[in-house]
Enzyme design. Structure first.
Site, PDB file in Angstrom:
ATOM      1  N   ARG A   1       0.901  -1.206  -0.047  1.00 18.94           N
ATOM      2  CA  ARG A   1      -0.004  -0.178  -0.137  1.00 18.94           C
ATOM      3  C   ARG A   1       0.995   1.225  -0.031  1.00 18.94           C
ATOM      4  O   ARG A   1       1.447   1.750   1.215  1.00 18.94           O
ATOM      5  CB  ARG A   1      -0.977   0.015   1.251  1.00 18.94           C
ATOM      6  CG  ARG A   1      -1.567   1.281   1.411  1.00 18.94           C
ATOM      7  CD  ARG A   1      -2.659   1.301   2.302  1.00 18.94           C
ATOM      8  NE  ARG A   1      -3.906   0.534   1.736  1.00 18.94           N
ATOM      9  CZ  ARG A   1      -5.148   0.574   2.166  1.00 18.94           C
ATOM     10  NH1 ARG A   1      -5.547   1.340   3.269  1.00 18.94           N
ATOM     11  NH2 ARG A   1      -5.993   0.174   1.730  1.00 18.94           N
TER      12      ARG A   1
ATOM     13  N   HIS B   1      -7.348   0.527  -6.520  1.00 18.44           N
ATOM     14  CA  HIS B   1      -7.624  -0.557  -5.097  1.00 18.44           C
ATOM     15  C   HIS B   1      -8.362  -1.558  -5.730  1.00 18.44           C
ATOM     16  O   HIS B   1      -9.352  -1.783  -5.232  1.00 18.44           O
ATOM     17  CB  HIS B   1      -8.388   0.282  -4.155  1.00 18.44           C
ATOM     18  CG  HIS B   1      -8.474  -0.151  -2.712  1.00 18.44           C
ATOM     19  ND1 HIS B   1      -7.594  -1.335  -2.542  1.00 18.44           N
ATOM     20  CD2 HIS B   1      -8.713   0.361  -1.609  1.00 18.44           C
ATOM     21  CE1 HIS B   1      -7.722  -1.310  -1.161  1.00 18.44           C
ATOM     22  NE2 HIS B   1      -8.535  -0.540  -0.547  1.00 18.44           N
TER      23      HIS B   1
ATOM     24  N   GLN C   1     -10.081  -4.054  -3.404  1.00 20.03           N
ATOM     25  CA  GLN C   1     -11.266  -3.792  -2.573  1.00 20.03           C
ATOM     26  C   GLN C   1     -12.327  -3.815  -3.697  1.00 20.03           C
ATOM     27  O   GLN C   1     -13.484  -4.382  -3.341  1.00 20.03           O
ATOM     28  CB  GLN C   1     -11.218  -2.080  -2.372  1.00 20.03           C
ATOM     29  CG  GLN C   1     -12.447  -1.494  -1.973  1.00 20.03           C
ATOM     30  CD  GLN C   1     -12.772  -1.549  -0.581  1.00 20.03           C
ATOM     31  OE1 GLN C   1     -12.033  -1.506   0.216  1.00 20.03           O
ATOM     32  NE2 GLN C   1     -13.995  -2.137  -0.218  1.00 20.03           N
TER      33      GLN C   1
ATOM     34  N   ASP D   1     -17.191   7.182  -1.313  1.00 20.70           N
ATOM     35  CA  ASP D   1     -15.909   6.876  -0.416  1.00 20.70           C
ATOM     36  C   ASP D   1     -15.782   8.116   0.245  1.00 20.70           C
ATOM     37  O   ASP D   1     -16.574   9.343   0.124  1.00 20.70           O
ATOM     38  CB  ASP D   1     -14.808   6.980  -1.519  1.00 20.70           C
ATOM     39  CG  ASP D   1     -13.584   6.286  -0.761  1.00 20.70           C
ATOM     40  OD1 ASP D   1     -13.653   5.962   0.415  1.00 20.70           O
ATOM     41  OD2 ASP D   1     -12.480   6.077  -1.500  1.00 20.70           O
TER      42      ASP D   1
ATOM     43  N   CYS E   1     -16.476   1.600   0.660  1.00 21.54           N
ATOM     44  CA  CYS E   1     -15.184   0.993   1.075  1.00 21.54           C
ATOM     45  C   CYS E   1     -14.918   1.263   2.739  1.00 21.54           C
ATOM     46  O   CYS E   1     -14.130   0.110   2.976  1.00 21.54           O
ATOM     47  CB  CYS E   1     -14.157   1.192   0.128  1.00 21.54           C
ATOM     48  SG  CYS E   1     -13.450   3.026   0.202  1.00 21.54           S
TER      49      CYS E   1
ATOM     50  N   ARG F   1     -13.901  -8.645   2.249  1.00 23.32           N
ATOM     51  CA  ARG F   1     -12.434  -8.400   2.033  1.00 23.32           C
ATOM     52  C   ARG F   1     -11.682  -9.690   2.525  1.00 23.32           C
ATOM     53  O   ARG F   1     -10.648  -9.942   1.580  1.00 23.32           O
ATOM     54  CB  ARG F   1     -11.898  -7.310   2.813  1.00 23.32           C
ATOM     55  CG  ARG F   1     -12.435  -5.896   2.411  1.00 23.32           C
ATOM     56  CD  ARG F   1     -12.144  -5.339   1.117  1.00 23.32           C
ATOM     57  NE  ARG F   1     -10.925  -5.331   0.889  1.00 23.32           N
ATOM     58  CZ  ARG F   1     -10.051  -4.182   1.114  1.00 23.32           C
ATOM     59  NH1 ARG F   1     -10.438  -3.336   1.671  1.00 23.32           N
ATOM     60  NH2 ARG F   1      -8.754  -4.343   0.753  1.00 23.32           N
TER      61      ARG F   1
END
Ligand code: CP
Length: 310
Positions: free
Chosen positions: A101, A128, A131, A227, A268, A296
């Site tokens: 990340r 991402h 996700q 988001d 998310c 996830r």
């Protein structure tokens, strides 16, 4: 599939297979309990994380492997004293898979190019993918299909989750309408728009369309997605201005009244209640944000198993 860097690198078949495998792994957890025995995942973090870090770590534990958390701020790379090429070659000697990340997408591409083991994008400024794969697992569970849906994204669209959602819709054949402010800082980058158009054309689908009208985007939608307006990379001093600019794009009762009756709300996380979404919607009966967070874990297992040839 050697790495998972971007949704654009997947074929529709890869995408569907990952969702299918995650459902199988979720339903038959004990069957996979020793699948990654003696395998090690190293996770490099330059940005904070709750869900991604814990779901990957628990995934490795439940598959009988090990996960190492490594913070970029204390690393020679993070201190500007080592190249990503050398990091990639070194980690490939110890571990079986690398997940990162980091903000720079070009750095993760360098990592993947120079590693002899698989590399997973756990989020960069440009995507991402883990996700969005988990999100499509949730969509499959809640709506029964992952194509032919009308998806609306509201809010900050110069955003890694939005970009991966745009790619996934172009790949799988879902209609995505984005409602965002017209200022450049909230609008998808030109190079991403070009990439999405190319991807949609390749798969004979339609690219995402963009409007400044949130009610139009929400009309007859199956999914409303948003988001945080304060993504990790955004400095705190920009908060007041951003909240004001993005306020018309809040997901609230009025927006939701335009959707199909069966529509679901997705986010998310982390979320800021009262900003990008009202408490009533995120904690309401159409919200799937916690099953979405749970998934996830299952999709991380499917990604790890696929990349490690299991
Ligand atoms: N959605 C997501 O990636 O959550 P974290 O930042 O907590 O990992």
């Amino acid at each position: 599939m050697k790495n998972l860097i971007s949704i654009s690198d997947l074929s529709p078949k890869d995408f569907q297979a990952l969702i299918k495998n995650a459902i199988e792994i979720k339903n038959r957890k004990s069957m996979y309990a020793r699948s990654l025995f003696e395998k090690s995942l190293i996770m490099i973090f330059q940005a904070p994380s709750l869900r991604t870090r814990v779901s990957f770590e628990v995934a490795m534990t439940q598959l009988h492997g090990d996960a190492i958390n490594y913070y970029a701020e204390n690393s020679p790379w993070g201190l500007g004293k080592e190249s990503m090429e050398d990091v990639a070659k070194t980690l490939s000697q110890y571990c079986d898979v690398i997940a990162a990340r980091i903000y720079s997408h070009s750095e993760i591409k360098k990592l993947a190019k120079n590693a002899s083991i698989p590399v997973i994008n756990m989020m960069t400024n440009e995507g991402h993918p883990c996700q969005i794969l988990g999100d499509f697992l949730t969509i499959k569970e809640k709506l029964g299909k992952i194509k032919g849906l009308k998806i609306a994204y509201l809010g900050d669209a110069e955003n890694n989750v939005t970009y991966s959602l745009m790619r996934a819709c172009a790949l799988t054949g879902n209609t995505l309408t984005i409602a965002c402010p017209k200022q450049k800082e909230y609008y998808p980058k030109d190079k991403v728009m070009k990439e999405i158009k190319k991807l949609a054309k390749k798969h004979k689908n339609k690219p995402a369309t963009i409007t400044t009208n949130p009610l139009l985007a929400a009309k007859n939608a199956d999914v409303i997605y948003t988001d945080s307006w304060m993504s990790y990379r955004i400095p705190q001093e920009e908060k007041d201005r951003r909240l004001k600019d993005l306020k018309p794009f809040q997901v609230n009762r009025k927006v939701f009244s335009k959707t199909k009756k069966s529509a679901i709300f997705m986010h998310c996380l982390p979320a800021m209640r009262g900003h990008e979404v009202t408490t009533e919607i995120i904690d309401g009966k159409r919200s799937v944000v916690f099953p979405q967070a749970q998934n996830r874990l299952h999709i991380q297992k499917a990604i790890l198993l696929r990349l490690l040839g299991k």
